[in-house]
Scaffold this active site. Structure first.
Site, PDB file in Angstrom:
ATOM      1  N   CYS A   1      39.313  38.050  39.173  1.00  0.00           N
ATOM      2  CA  CYS A   1      38.551  39.276  38.883  1.00  0.00           C
ATOM      3  C   CYS A   1      38.306  39.938  40.229  1.00  0.00           C
ATOM      4  O   CYS A   1      39.273  40.218  40.947  1.00  0.00           O
ATOM      5  CB  CYS A   1      37.285  38.965  38.088  1.00  0.00           C
ATOM      6  N   ALA A   2      37.071  40.212  40.596  1.00  0.00           N
ATOM      7  CA  ALA A   2      36.786  40.758  41.927  1.00  0.00           C
ATOM      8  C   ALA A   2      36.451  39.622  42.897  1.00  0.00           C
ATOM      9  O   ALA A   2      37.134  39.407  43.886  1.00  0.00           O
ATOM     10  CB  ALA A   2      35.658  41.782  41.859  1.00  0.00           C
TER      11      ALA A   2
END
Length: 236
Positions: free
Chosen positions: A131-132
């Site tokens: 994801c981030a």
């Protein structure tokens, strides 16, 4: 952080070698997890096979719409499966309990978690989930894949907590490469790091579901064949 530091993909690891029943271990070069890949990343030394042949990007539509995924190529397919909406990512979350965020993913994105399982079970490997930060959305999705394969909760929590060893590099990377978050620094979830009680709540939700983990998956659209294929791939 130096420029060289920022060119190394942080929080990257192979989830092979985790203990299973009867002395077995999960297979290497099947499932990876990491923070956000970025253009110009150096070839990582943390995994044996690179690039991954399949990438599952768990970010929201607005996050991954800002640029072409840096790993997209003729050899690597990228699947975009959002576990949080744009509104959920952008919403103020100072003080929000990570446990509530994680349980919200189970409630609102259970079918998409099954999509992650389906890709992991059937697409060419290695499969990279990110994801981030590679902590929250990735943490829930990885926990699902590990628990489905029979990894015990304590070992899943230990892997989740190991993200805290990489948080300085993760925060620096998000600050530089994820301006779509609309902040000068990552959101409050990232600044708090990995909170074991949050992923423990997710595991408890699955294990207390009538029929357990596999029944939860079936209730959200998984087939017995998908579950079988993933277990065979990751533990065979």
């Amino acid at each position: 952080m130096t420029v060289t530091d920022l060119e190394v993909l942080p929080n990257l690891r192979d989830l092979g070698g985790l203990p299973l029943a009867e002395g077995r271990r999960t297979r290497a070069r099947v499932l990876y997890r990491s923070a956000l890949p970025a253009p110009g990343d150096a070839r990582p030394t943390a995994v044996d096979e690179w690039p991954a042949r399949t990438v599952v990007d768990l970010r929201s539509p607005r996050e991954f719409a800002t640029r072409v995924h840096p790993l997209q190529s003729e050899k690597t397919a990228v699947h975009q499966i959002s576990l949080l909406s744009d509104a959920e990512v952008a919403a103020p979350n100072q003080g929000a309990r990570l446990a509530d965020v994680y349980l919200g993913i189970l409630t609102n994105a259970g079918d998409r978690l099954v999509d992650v399982l389906r890709v992991a079970a059937t697409a060419p490997g290695p499969v990279l989930l990110h994801c981030a930060a590679g902590k929250d959305r990735t943490g829930v999705a990885v926990a699902l894949l590990l628990r489905t394969a029979g990894v015990e909760p304590d070992d899943i929590v230990a892997d989740y907590e190991s993200t805290n060893q990489h948080m300085d590099a993760v925060v620096a990377r998000i600050t530089r490469f994820a301006p779509e978050l609309g902040q000068a620094h990552p959101n409050d979830r990232d600044l708090r790091g990995a909170v074991p009680e949050a992923i423990e709540g997710v595991l408890a939700r699955w294990d207390t579901h009538p029929g357990g983990m596999h029944a939860w998956l079936r209730a959200h659209g998984a087939t017995d064949e998908t579950i079988r294929l993933w277990i065979a791939r990751f533990t065979g």
